[in-house]
Design an enzyme around this catalytic site. Structure first.
Site, PDB file in Angstrom:
ATOM      1  CG  HIS A  85      -1.795   1.284   1.439  1.00  0.00           C
ATOM      2  ND1 HIS A  85      -2.894   1.416   0.526  1.00  0.00           N
ATOM      3  CD2 HIS A  85      -1.467   2.522   1.828  1.00  0.00           C
ATOM      4  CE1 HIS A  85      -3.386   2.699   0.777  1.00  0.00           C
ATOM      5  NE2 HIS A  85      -2.518   3.327   1.581  1.00  0.00           N
ATOM      6  CG  ASP A 164     -12.411   3.429   5.802  1.00  0.00           C
ATOM      7  OD1 ASP A 164     -11.705   4.386   6.608  1.00  0.00           O
ATOM      8  OD2 ASP A 164     -11.829   3.338   4.654  1.00  0.00           O
ATOM      9  NE  ARG A 171     -10.526  10.621   8.564  1.00  0.00           N
ATOM     10  CZ  ARG A 171      -9.518   9.671   8.135  1.00  0.00           C
ATOM     11  NH1 ARG A 171     -10.072   8.746   7.407  1.00  0.00           N
ATOM     12  NH2 ARG A 171      -8.585  10.140   7.737  1.00  0.00           N
ATOM     13  CB  SER A 186      -8.526   4.922   6.960  1.00  0.00           C
ATOM     14  OG  SER A 186      -9.142   5.100   5.612  1.00  0.00           O
ATOM     15  CE  LYS A 190      -9.302   2.120   3.191  1.00  0.00           C
ATOM     16  NZ  LYS A 190      -9.195   3.223   2.701  1.00  0.00           N
TER      17      LYS A 190
END
Ligand code: URA
Length: 426
Positions: A85, A164, A171, A186, A190
């Site tokens: 990620h 989320d 947000r 967050s 995931k």
């Protein structure tokens, strides 16, 4: 149904700098997902968290509650699995060569990606510039591609961490995005729900990054590594430089073209360096530190995985990639050395040319973007092309040029080179 708690009490606890109990966190996330806790109440709680922070235990529980709000996949039965990620950078196309490369090395990569919003690009937008390629797969289709090819890049389904999805949208409009506990929970909710056995995080720092200050990037990396490790996912983070765009392309189709060059054994040296650094981390995290990924970029095996991966999702790996019809060239004003190329300004310019979207539902101009001809440290002559801007809409050039004002600096000597990989956090 009678609720066992009241949102006002939960908000007051955090407003008064208290620690939320596991029960409070589980309830508030679940009740928010069910629509019992209202958006305005969750906004107040998010702002209280933004201002007063969370303990490591609170962050872990918040993450677990967001995972529990939806389905949890598990691909570990396929053998060693790993995912990557990135916190988002400019010209960051690394997922495209990385997934087929690691898959070709024998480690399964279930990569759920997103779309771009604001100045940051999205992997799915880049992939969708390939004719026919489809981002949305059912869980069964995802499993078939993983079995057949070993790697998949696709969109996260609606069932994954729905809390989320709701909270992130909230947000975004309440100025509570830039908060380490909320960002870390967050992202990690995931990634843990996606069911990978190991995870490598590319946490960017610099002007083109979400976390501009290195100290913030380190704190975010530490929080995410702890969350992954506590959840049983082997997690490692690299802190990497994002002051200058990665590679020589910023956009969508042009970034695919550059990724294919890397898979063919060429491509810009920074893209190759980061692809290999992340591949080595993923292989090591998945228990295969003995495999050297570098030869697979040279011998066609990573390219073969890429072609099969694209075709498995309806894409034609041989189709010509779109190129926007209009172009303008930015040239060097004088002889000298390019010292600075501001990543964020380049991203905003590419976005204004049509490569990105302002609202979720906006279309993307796949052929729009910027091709860089020179990178910091290189010598230029007056009038030499530094970058080419491409768009399908003539009117877009003016605002793109505005974004580029002050983005390039020149000097007589190159600045000392900065390392691309700054640190490794385990
Ligand atoms: N990306 C996410 O998925 N969540 C955040 O909070 C920030 C970036």
């Amino acid at each position: 149904m009678t609720e066992r708690m009241d949102a006002v009490d939960v908000i007051r606890t955090k407003r008064d700098r208290g620690t939320l109990s596991h029960d409070q966190i589980d309830w508030v996330i679940d009740a928010y997902t069910r629509g019992v806790v209202a958006d305005e109440q969750m906004s107040a709680l998010a702002m209280a968290i933004f201002l007063n922070g969370m303990t490591r235990e609170e962050i872990a529980q918040w993450t677990a509650a967001m995972i529990a709000s939806g389905e949890r996949m598990d691909f570990r039965f396929l053998g060693p699995t790993s995912d990557k990620h990135s916190t988002g950078g400019v010209g960051d196309k690394i997922t495209l060569p990385l997934v087929p490369l690691v898959a070709a090395c024998g480690v399964t990569v279930p990569q759920l990606s997103g779309r771009g919003l604001g100045h940051t690009g999205g992997t799915l937008d880049k992939m969708e510039s390939i004719a026919g390629w489809r981002a949305s797969l059912t869980n069964d289709e995802m499993l078939t591609v993983l079995r057949d090819v070993g790697g998949v890049i696709c969109a996260a389904g609606a069932g994954l961490a729905p809390a989320d999805k709701k909270l992130y949208a909230l947000r975004d409009i309440t100025s509570t995005v830039e908060c380490i506990p909320l960002i870390a929970s967050s992202i990690m909710s995931k990634k843990i729900a996606e069911g990978t056995g190991s995870l490598v995080l590319d946490v960017k720092t610099g002007t083109g990054a979400f976390m501009q200050a290195e100290s913030d990037a380190r704190a975010l990396a530490r929080t995410m590594v702890d969350l992954g490790t506590d959840a049983g996912v082997k997690t490692v983070a690299l802190i990497t430089d994002m002051n200058t765009p990665l590679g020589l392309t910023v956009g969508n189709a042009n970034e695919v073209r550059e990724s294919v060059e890397v898979l063919a054994g060429g491509g810009p040296s920074d893209v190759v360096e980061l692809t290999l650094a992340l591949a080595r981390e993923m292989l090591a995290a998945a228990g295969r530190p003995d495999v050297d990924p570098a030869p697979l970029l040279q011998n066609g095996r990573a390219m073969d995985s890429w072609r099969r991966m694209v075709a498995a999702q309806g894409g034609d790996p041989d189709a010509a990639l779109p190129v926007a019809p209009l172009s303008e060239v930015v040239t060097a004003p004088a002889d000298g050395v390019l010292t600075v190329m501001e990543a964020r300004a380049i991203a905003v310019a590419a976005w204004r040319l049509g490569a990105g979207r302002a609202r979720k539902e906006d279309p993307v101009d796949f052929g729009a973007g910027i091709d860089l001809h020179v990178k910091p440290g290189e010598r230029v002559r007056a009038g030499q092309p530094v970058m080419t801007l491409r768009t399908s809409d003539e009117a877009k050039f003016a605002r793109a040029h505005e974004a580029l004002e002050g983005a390039l600096s020149y000097g007589s000597e190159a600045l000392p080179p900065r390392p691309l990989v700054i640190d490794r956090i385990t």
